[in-house]
Design a protein around this motif. Sequence first.
Motif, PDB file in Angstrom:
ATOM      1  N   ALA A   3       6.322  -9.333   1.763  1.00  0.00           N
ATOM      2  CA  ALA A   3       7.188 -10.217   2.553  1.00  0.00           C
ATOM      3  C   ALA A   3       8.654  -9.815   2.393  1.00  0.00           C
ATOM      4  O   ALA A   3       9.434  -9.845   3.357  1.00  0.00           O
ATOM      5  N   ILE A   4       9.034  -9.429   1.176  1.00  0.00           N
ATOM      6  CA  ILE A   4      10.415  -8.987   0.937  1.00  0.00           C
ATOM      7  C   ILE A   4      10.730  -7.766   1.795  1.00  0.00           C
ATOM      8  O   ILE A   4      11.805  -7.663   2.395  1.00  0.00           O
ATOM      9  N   ILE A   5       9.788  -6.834   1.858  1.00  0.00           N
ATOM     10  CA  ILE A   5       9.982  -5.637   2.686  1.00  0.00           C
ATOM     11  C   ILE A   5      10.150  -6.025   4.150  1.00  0.00           C
ATOM     12  O   ILE A   5      11.060  -5.552   4.849  1.00  0.00           O
ATOM     13  N   ALA A   6       9.243  -6.908   4.622  1.00  0.00           N
ATOM     14  CA  ALA A   6       9.260  -7.301   6.039  1.00  0.00           C
ATOM     15  C   ALA A   6      10.530  -8.051   6.411  1.00  0.00           C
ATOM     16  O   ALA A   6      10.993  -7.972   7.551  1.00  0.00           O
ATOM     17  N   VAL A   7      11.123  -8.770   5.466  1.00  0.00           N
ATOM     18  CA  VAL A   7      12.322  -9.562   5.742  1.00  0.00           C
ATOM     19  C   VAL A   7      13.594  -8.743   5.528  1.00  0.00           C
ATOM     20  O   VAL A   7      14.545  -8.828   6.313  1.00  0.00           O
ATOM     21  N   CYS A   8      13.614  -7.949   4.466  1.00  0.00           N
ATOM     22  CA  CYS A   8      14.848  -7.266   4.076  1.00  0.00           C
ATOM     23  C   CYS A   8      15.302  -6.221   5.093  1.00  0.00           C
ATOM     24  O   CYS A   8      16.509  -6.071   5.312  1.00  0.00           O
ATOM     25  N   ILE A   9      14.366  -5.505   5.697  1.00  0.00           N
ATOM     26  CA  ILE A   9      14.774  -4.437   6.632  1.00  0.00           C
ATOM     27  C   ILE A   9      15.530  -5.005   7.829  1.00  0.00           C
ATOM     28  O   ILE A   9      16.659  -4.573   8.112  1.00  0.00           O
ATOM     29  N   PHE A  15      13.449   1.781  -2.262  1.00  0.00           N
ATOM     30  CA  PHE A  15      13.020   1.461  -3.625  1.00  0.00           C
ATOM     31  C   PHE A  15      12.076   0.255  -3.656  1.00  0.00           C
ATOM     32  O   PHE A  15      11.288   0.111  -4.594  1.00  0.00           O
ATOM     33  N   ILE A  16      12.129  -0.610  -2.623  1.00  0.00           N
ATOM     34  CA  ILE A  16      11.266  -1.803  -2.625  1.00  0.00           C
ATOM     35  C   ILE A  16       9.802  -1.419  -2.419  1.00  0.00           C
ATOM     36  O   ILE A  16       8.929  -1.852  -3.199  1.00  0.00           O
ATOM     37  N   PRO A  17       9.452  -0.618  -1.386  1.00  0.00           N
ATOM     38  CA  PRO A  17       8.063  -0.162  -1.305  1.00  0.00           C
ATOM     39  C   PRO A  17       7.626   0.612  -2.544  1.00  0.00           C
ATOM     40  O   PRO A  17       6.455   0.525  -2.949  1.00  0.00           O
ATOM     41  N   ALA A  18       8.556   1.359  -3.146  1.00  0.00           N
ATOM     42  CA  ALA A  18       8.217   2.112  -4.361  1.00  0.00           C
ATOM     43  C   ALA A  18       7.831   1.165  -5.489  1.00  0.00           C
ATOM     44  O   ALA A  18       6.886   1.441  -6.253  1.00  0.00           O
ATOM     45  N   ILE A  19       8.536   0.056  -5.612  1.00  0.00           N
ATOM     46  CA  ILE A  19       8.202  -0.948  -6.631  1.00  0.00           C
ATOM     47  C   ILE A  19       6.795  -1.486  -6.402  1.00  0.00           C
ATOM     48  O   ILE A  19       6.005  -1.649  -7.351  1.00  0.00           O
ATOM     49  N   THR A  44       7.246   1.609   8.497  1.00  0.00           N
ATOM     50  CA  THR A  44       7.764   2.306   9.679  1.00  0.00           C
ATOM     51  C   THR A  44       7.622   1.446  10.926  1.00  0.00           C
ATOM     52  O   THR A  44       8.500   1.434  11.805  1.00  0.00           O
ATOM     53  N   LEU A  45       6.525   0.700  11.026  1.00  0.00           N
ATOM     54  CA  LEU A  45       6.328  -0.209  12.152  1.00  0.00           C
ATOM     55  C   LEU A  45       7.403  -1.301  12.160  1.00  0.00           C
ATOM     56  O   LEU A  45       7.917  -1.670  13.234  1.00  0.00           O
ATOM     57  N   ILE A  46       7.766  -1.799  10.991  1.00  0.00           N
ATOM     58  CA  ILE A  46       8.840  -2.797  10.902  1.00  0.00           C
ATOM     59  C   ILE A  46      10.158  -2.191  11.381  1.00  0.00           C
ATOM     60  O   ILE A  46      10.930  -2.827  12.109  1.00  0.00           O
ATOM     61  N   VAL A  47      10.418  -0.958  10.980  1.00  0.00           N
ATOM     62  CA  VAL A  47      11.634  -0.265  11.415  1.00  0.00           C
ATOM     63  C   VAL A  47      11.638  -0.100  12.929  1.00  0.00           C
ATOM     64  O   VAL A  47      12.661  -0.334  13.596  1.00  0.00           O
ATOM     65  N   PHE A  48      10.497   0.287  13.487  1.00  0.00           N
ATOM     66  CA  PHE A  48      10.376   0.457  14.935  1.00  0.00           C
ATOM     67  C   PHE A  48      10.663  -0.858  15.664  1.00  0.00           C
ATOM     68  O   PHE A  48      11.431  -0.888  16.641  1.00  0.00           O
ATOM     69  N   CYS A  49      10.067  -1.953  15.199  1.00  0.00           N
ATOM     70  CA  CYS A  49      10.287  -3.264  15.834  1.00  0.00           C
ATOM     71  C   CYS A  49      11.737  -3.702  15.695  1.00  0.00           C
ATOM     72  O   CYS A  49      12.305  -4.305  16.622  1.00  0.00           O
TER      73      CYS A  49
END
Length: 271
Positions: free
Chosen positions: A26-32, A78-82, A126-131
Amino acid sequence: MSGLFQTLRIEWMKVKNYRTFWILLAIIAVCIPAFNYVIFDVTDNSFPKINGKSILGNPFSFPNVWKTVPFNAGLLLFIPAILIITLITNEFSFRTHRQNIIDGWSRGRFISVKIIETFLLSLFVTLIVFCTCLYFGFHTQKPENAASPGWAEFRFVVFFFIEILSYSMIAVIFAMTIRRAGLAMGLFFLYMIVEQFVVSLGRNKYKVHWVDYLPEEVTDRLIPQPFAARMMTGKDTSAWENHIPLYLSMALLYLIIYIFFVNWRFRRNDL
């Protein structure tokens, strides 16, 4: 193929009730999108405007947005890496990797599913980045000055996928090698800092070019800083374009090395 789906189903059973997994996802989906919105707000409201237009141009409008959002998202890798380090080191902490082997998995099967998970997570980000690109592109588009989405620049989203996959595989290496979440994360961040220091020192002080092809740097160079790119001369842009095949080839070579290394490491180590 049915074996692969069965393996992924088992992996899904491991994470579907794991709260940390969902929190980090959720953090990844929100932070980007949120991080990009903050930068959008700053560039739109905090810089002088000439004839109603920012001196920085329109970095979040088509087709510039295809470059701006992936670059900004690259600062959050770094978040996906975590998340990856957490999931893999949990296998060793809770001995689930050993149980998988006892249940009949080969070591190659275990490693393969971890690489597939890393690929799927990279694809999700990458899909989040695209959207996010689509949202800002259409949000900033004005009817009187409508611009084409500029699908040719979509290549930067593809470059972002290569970048996050590379960073994520480095995280896999640290997780597989160290097997302890805290120490693996600490060494991963230390590696990121040390490589950037080496790149800066080599490029600015010693004027050497081989530092441009270090693992992180070679993928970072696929997406130039959007504001700095506006100041690049035609010669600089041409030189960067000519280097793209080399950057992509080096990135692919590193990915192959990462996959071979984690396979070798896990097969060599005791369970």
